[in-house]
Write an enzyme that holds these catalytic residues in place. Structure first.
Site, short mmCIF file in Angstrom:
data_model
loop_
_atom_site.label_atom_id
_atom_site.label_comp_id
_atom_site.label_asym_id
_atom_site.label_seq_id
_atom_site.Cartn_x
_atom_site.Cartn_y
_atom_site.Cartn_z
N LYS A 4 72.48 56.74 1.49
CA LYS A 4 74.37 57.54 0.58
C LYS A 4 73.34 56.77 -0.72
CE LYS A 4 77.46 54.38 2.09
NZ LYS A 4 77.22 53.50 0.94
N LYS B 165 78.83 54.15 -3.74
CA LYS B 165 79.47 53.59 -2.66
C LYS B 165 80.14 54.48 -1.83
CE LYS B 165 78.35 50.19 -5.36
NZ LYS B 165 76.65 49.52 -4.80
N GLU C 89 73.62 52.88 2.30
CA GLU C 89 72.85 52.92 0.53
C GLU C 89 71.88 52.43 0.59
OE1 GLU C 89 75.47 50.25 -1.44
OE2 GLU C 89 74.88 50.64 -3.34
N CYS D 12 82.65 50.19 -0.37
CA CYS D 12 81.55 51.07 0.52
C CYS D 12 82.70 51.76 1.26
CB CYS D 12 80.18 50.90 0.77
SG CYS D 12 78.64 50.54 -0.48
N VAL E 130 80.74 47.88 6.25
CA VAL E 130 81.11 46.80 4.51
C VAL E 130 80.68 47.26 3.95
CG1 VAL E 130 79.87 44.21 6.10
CG2 VAL E 130 78.60 45.74 5.32
N THR E 131 80.95 46.53 2.15
CA THR E 131 81.92 46.05 2.65
C THR E 131 83.68 46.09 1.96
OG1 THR E 131 81.75 45.50 0.35
CG2 THR E 131 80.57 44.02 1.58
N ASP F 291 77.28 50.78 6.44
CA ASP F 291 76.29 50.51 5.69
C ASP F 291 75.93 48.90 6.52
OD1 ASP F 291 76.39 52.25 3.39
OD2 ASP F 291 76.82 51.69 2.15
N GLN G 279 102.05 51.62 -0.11
CA GLN G 279 103.12 53.02 -0.22
C GLN G 279 102.92 53.99 0.87
OE1 GLN G 279 102.51 54.26 -4.16
NE2 GLN G 279 100.33 52.92 -4.59
C1 C5J Z 1 78.73 48.00 -0.14
C2 C5J Z 1 77.89 46.82 -1.76
N1 C5J Z 1 77.96 48.16 1.35
N2 C5J Z 1 78.94 45.73 -1.98
N3 C5J Z 1 77.65 48.15 -0.95
O1 C5J Z 1 79.68 48.01 -0.20
O2 C5J Z 1 77.52 46.58 -2.75
#
Ligand code: C5J
Length: 225
Positions: free
Chosen positions: A134, A137, A77, A167, A162-163, A29, A207
């Site tokens: 997509k 996320k 996205e 995602c 990101v982020t 993304d 973990q």
């Molecule tokens: C992604 C978002 N790509 N933060 N989208 O993380 O909405």
């Protein structure tokens, strides 16, 4: 570099056995609306410099990756122009003044084909590099990513983009449940909120690596040369 060879990468919580021929670089993304000044992310009041610091390390890694002929994929996205794949709950959540599908500074927000939906020019995909569109996320849900990875013999995923807490994290969790080993690069991932970037990486490596490993692009570049 022999791509079928296994290379030990310094990572947390313990070293990652990297086999380049079985590994894909998945860049999540890196879209104009999230990263560019004047884009949707910034109009929401977010500090895009927190995401833009990932551009240069991603460029460097991508150049080295391509130079070795290794496999790379990109995700975006976004939604259909008719919004039929957009759950009403996703559209309404956030309660912003502008919603997904509304007109933003770079066209309709998170709609395929609009300028803001495009990947930033610094990381433009090459024609042979698949781009996964997509609606969610995670990069696996409602996409053909898993089928493509299976058909290409991929077992490991290096995840950047990101982020971190949204995602990237969702994609890593989906990949983990499907049996892939994920290595997430701290300098090549970012969040508008530094504390959530740190927390997002901590959750992955907690973990004994419950979802995967965390490292730095320098460690991969040292192997790629
Ligand atoms: C992604 C978002 N790509 N933060 N989208 O993380 O909405």
């Amino acid at each position: 570099m022999d791509p079928t060879h296994s290379f030990t990468i310094d990572a947390e919580p313990y070293p990652f056995e990297f086999v380049p021929a079985k590994c894909i670089l998945l860049i999540v993304d890196m879209q104009r609306d999230f990263l560019e000044p004047g884009g949707f992310g910034e109009t929401l009041g977010n500090d895009v410099s927190q995401l833009r610091r990932t551009i240069a390390p991603n460029q460097k890694l991508l150049a080295a990756w391509r130079a070795h002929g290794l496999q790379v994929m990109h995700t975006r996205e976004g939604h259909r122009a008719d919004l039929m794949d957009l759950p009403p709950a996703k559209r309404m959540r956030g309660r912003g003044t502008r919603l997904i599908g509304d007109l933003g500074p770079m066209g309709r927000i998170l709609i395929r084909g609009e300028a803001g939906h495009e990947i930033i020019p610094q990381l433009s995909p090459l024609p042979a590099e698949p781009v996964i569109d997509k609606p969610g996320k995670g990069a696996f849900w409602a996409t053909d990513l898993h089928a493509i990875l299976q058909n290409r013999g991929i077992r490991q995923i290096i995840v950047t983009g990101v982020t971190t807490e949204v995602c990237v994290n969702t994609t890593v969790r989906e990949a983990n449940d499907r049996g892939y080993d994920c290595l997430v690069l701290s300098d090549c991932t970012g969040s508008y909120f530094p504390e959530l970037h740190t927390a997002g990486l901590a959750m992955i490596k907690a973990q004994g690596g419950i979802f995967g490993w965390v490292s730095h692009s320098d460690k991969i570049l040292a192997v790629l040369g």
